[in-house]
Design a protein around this motif. Structure first.
Motif, PDB file in Angstrom:
ATOM      1  N   LYS A   1       0.829  -1.212   0.000  1.00 51.04           N
ATOM      2  CA  LYS A   1       0.000   0.000   0.000  1.00 51.04           C
ATOM      3  C   LYS A   1       0.862   1.261   0.000  1.00 51.04           C
ATOM      4  CE  LYS A   1      -4.063  -2.082   2.169  1.00 51.04           C
ATOM      5  NZ  LYS A   1      -4.910  -2.162   3.382  1.00 51.04           N
ATOM      6  N   ASN A   2       1.975   1.238   0.740  1.00 53.71           N
ATOM      7  CA  ASN A   2       2.870   2.401   0.760  1.00 53.71           C
ATOM      8  C   ASN A   2       3.479   2.661  -0.613  1.00 53.71           C
ATOM      9  OD1 ASN A   2       2.849   3.593   3.371  1.00 53.71           O
ATOM     10  ND2 ASN A   2       3.942   1.827   4.184  1.00 53.71           N
ATOM     11  N   ILE A   3       3.866   1.589  -1.289  1.00 55.64           N
ATOM     12  CA  ILE A   3       4.441   1.737  -2.633  1.00 55.64           C
ATOM     13  C   ILE A   3       3.394   2.309  -3.584  1.00 55.64           C
ATOM     14  CG2 ILE A   3       5.296   0.453  -4.632  1.00 55.64           C
ATOM     15  CD1 ILE A   3       6.723  -1.421  -2.637  1.00 55.64           C
ATOM     16  N   ALA A   4       2.174   1.752  -3.533  1.00 53.99           N
ATOM     17  CA  ALA A   4       1.100   2.239  -4.405  1.00 53.99           C
ATOM     18  C   ALA A   4       0.813   3.715  -4.153  1.00 53.99           C
ATOM     19  CB  ALA A   4      -0.162   1.407  -4.184  1.00 53.99           C
ATOM     20  N   GLU A   5       0.799   4.099  -2.879  1.00 57.09           N
ATOM     21  CA  GLU A   5       0.525   5.499  -2.533  1.00 57.09           C
ATOM     22  C   GLU A   5       1.650   6.414  -3.009  1.00 57.09           C
ATOM     23  OE1 GLU A   5      -0.129   8.202   1.493  1.00 57.09           O
ATOM     24  OE2 GLU A   5      -0.459   6.034   1.576  1.00 57.09           O
TER      25      GLU A   5
END
Length: 684
Positions: A276-280
């Motif tokens: 999720k952090n990478i996607a954000e």
């Protein structure tokens, strides 16, 4: 209104009611709707598409958005509250969908006239000359944008969303901890693959960079990746320590980094957080369906998951030793968690590959039991469906396997593995030129730019092979050259190219030389050995054909492999020509058994081969006439029938010549239809 129209209206009304009943349920999607309405997922997709011209997920989203408009006009709820009340788990995704559908943001909805905001209506207005001129100028700007600017932006977008997760480094001196670091890397990669807007480079392609000294920019260039994820870590007792960073490869800029110190019981939280952090960070908006997939954990038992991770490493080796090593780990995982679907699926898959080339299938019952358990505990898991399909492949019930592969593709529509397997299915197990070409072209419609070189090479290979088998010689040559550009070491592509050039030039001497050059690169390749032997057979150079068939048979028998049973007819001819009558008879009998048990469209053609060779010309012609009624056969049938020694007893028969001509004429008529359809779709 006809009865048919009434039934269709009732169906859509029922669909609408079910969606509205679940309007605030963020987990309500295609699978849930199919279950509620009592239809298979694939049938629901087809019916909704035919009635609404929308996919099911698009239709559900449209209903949600129309409800959101009503709520926003009431004015008592915030945009965030509305988004959750109509089933969007992400406010940012709701805003994006709302703007795409209505043309303005949710914040503007209250100011708009409700009727004018209705997406299905168009206002009736007079256009002044000035507005008309402005509209004309706007159209010109739009054309400029799409012709000159959009291609650049599209290409840029494609590159920006391409990401590679490099093999994580083990920071521990204990090499036995490597499995958990590799498992974390693979789980993070798998979670990223669930995001439609991300092109994730495959695990097999990044593996070669495990111990590389190459720079990030060089790796990114080779993989065609804009972002690189690096990681290192170790397991200390019941703690997992992980350092991870996201790099903009073009500018060699670190965008995000995080250190994790988690207990093994929190390993799934860690994996989800990283994805999720990478996607954000790279500004990819997650859809509710994607959030649901990422949040889904395979097991809540950390000990079971630990065993599962230990099994993945040897499983991915793809060797018999690796498969045997992996099985006990997956078994232990299922003991710890008796409802661990992925572990059961991998057990079935491992046993399938242990059996795949064996004459005697020893593991059929195990494959079936494990596949059934995998489906029992997660029937929406594409891996479980593949496991069940593999069971039917193992027992040669190919028609039973097909629905499971197709359903797996429903759940993983961008899976290159499933699409390529279906391509292979329709060329090897149930030969069908139309279907083979369909799935080969689906493979190329996947984002080829995000594929690693090996995957891209095999994708183009499938397309090329499908095209040549459908008679598209020049197009096949173009795609096989692309395949070899991506991977010059792809031996499959090399020998397919040899056959394409034969179709173009009709020069068997050129074909044999190209195949011999290919064999020099890897003399152990059984597939190339039998291709070389076969071309010598067509050239009637039986001495050389014997040399290569003998090498092929010696290796095949030593490994107890059940491959290329159709070659037994050619082998029988070669052995007979050289005086080995007893061995010739043995291989001819094996060929007859193969022919009798064959269930493909080629059964009558194969029987015609057999009866022609033994001199029963009446039966040979009878079976050939029956075959001439078939559709969707390969280009090679009539091409090689004209020069096949098996047909020497019929070569002077006028009826034989007429039947072969009718088979060829039907093929080229079908070819014209396929060509027109492909041109209409701009696929060739």
């Amino acid at each position: 209104m006809s009865d048919s129209d009434a039934i269709q209206n009732d169906f859509i009304t029922k669909v609408n009611e079910l969606i509205e009943e679940n309007i605030s349920n963020t987990q309500f999607g295609v699978s849930e709707l199919a279950q509620e309405i009592g239809m298979s997922r694939s049938n629901l997709l087809r019916k909704v598409k035919s009635l609404t011209k929308l996919s099911v997920s698009q239709y559900i989203r449209q209903i949600r958005l129309k409800h959101s408009m009503q709520m926003l006009h009431e004015g008592s709820l915030t945009v965030s509250e509305v988004s959750y009340r109509v089933g969007f788990s992400s406010t940012s995704y709701f805003i994006k969908c709302f703007h795409d559908f209505y043309g303005f943001s949710p914040g503007e909805a209250e100011k708009r006239n409700f009727e004018e905001s209705n997406h299905d209506q168009a206002p009736n207005m007079k256009i002044s000359k000035k507005i008309f001129l402005l509209a004309g100028a706007f159209i010109i700007l739009v054309l400029v944008f799409f012709i000159f600017i959009m291609p650049y932006l599209s290409a840029k977008k494609q590159i920006i969303k391409s990401i590679a997760v490099l093999p994580f480094r083990n920071d521990s001196n204990d090499s036995s901890n490597l499995y958990i670091i590799n498992g974390l890397m693979e789980s993070i990669l798998t979670n990223l693959q669930k995001i439609e807007d991300l092109n994730v480079i495959s695990r097999t392609s990044v593996e070669k960079y495990r111990n590389t000294n190459k720079s990030i920019s060089d790796i990114a260039k080779e993989l065609n990746a804009y972002y690189i994820v690096e990681g290192s870590g170790q397991k200390v007792g019941n703690k997992v320590l992980l350092n991870i960073q996201l790099i903009d490869a073009k500018y060699d800029k670190h965008l995000w980094a995080q250190q994790y110190n988690k207990g093994t019981e929190d390993i799934f939280t860690l994996q989800l957080d990283v994805a999720k952090n990478i996607a954000e960070e790279i500004k990819v908006i997650l859809t509710p369906e994607e959030v649901k997939k990422i949040n889904k954990i395979p097991t809540d038992n950390p000990v079971a998951y630990d065993f599962y991770l230990k099994g993945l490493e040897p499983l991915h080796q793809g060797t018999e030793t690796g498969l045997i090593e992996a099985i006990p780990y997956f078994e232990k995982a299922t003991v710890e968690d008796p409802e661990f679907s992925d572990a059961y699926a991998n057990l079935a898959i491992a046993y399938y590959y242990l059996d795949i080339f064996q004459i005697e299938k020893k593991n059929s019952e195990l494959i079936n039991n494990y596949a059934d358990k995998a489906l029992l505990f997660d029937s929406h898991n594409s891996r479980s469906l593949i496991a069940k399909a593999f069971y039917y492949m193992n027992i040669a019930e190919y028609d039973q396997a097909l629905p499971y592969f197709e359903k797996a593709l429903d759940y993983s529509p961008n899976s290159a593995f499933i699409i390529n397997f279906l391509s292979d299915f329709y060329t090897t197990y149930r030969p069908n030129t139309g279907k083979y070409l369909e799935y080969a072209l689906k493979g190329i419609q996947l984002d080829i730019a995000s594929s690693d070189s090996a995957t891209a090479s095999f994708t183009y290979l499938h397309v090329s092979n499908a095209l040549i088998q459908s008679g598209f010689v020049d197009e096949a040559l173009r795609y096989i050259n692309k395949s070899l550009e991506y991977n010059p070491q792809n031996i499959y592509s090399e020998y397919v190219k040899a056959y394409i050039l034969f179709a173009k030039n009709k020069d068997l001497n050129q074909t044999i030389q190209l195949l011999l050059n290919t064999l020099e690169k890897d003399p152990t390749r059984l597939d190339v050995l039998q291709e070389v032997a076969k071309i010598y057979y067509y050239l009637r150079d039986f001495d050389n054909s014997y040399i290569y068939y003998k090498r092929f048979l010696d290796t095949k028998n030593a490994l107890n492999m059940d491959i290329y049973p159709s070659e037994n007819s050619n082998i029988a001819v070669v052995f007979s020509e050289l005086g080995f009558k007893e061995e010739s008879s043995k291989y001819l009998n094996e060929f007859k058994i193969f022919a009798d048990n064959n269930e493909s469209i080629y059964k009558n053609y194969i029987l015609s081969n057999y009866y022609s060779y033994i001199g029963d010309t009446e039966k040979a012609l009878e079976y050939l006439r029956l075959f001439s009624n078939e559709e969707d056969y390969f280009y090679w049938v009539f091409t090689f029938a004209k020069i096949d020694p098996l047909y020497d007893n019929l070569k002077d028969s006028e009826e034989f010549k007429m039947i072969i001509q009718s088979i060829e004429t039907k093929f080229w008529n079908k070819h014209k239809e396929v060509k027109a359809a492909l041109k209409a779709k701009k696929l060739i």
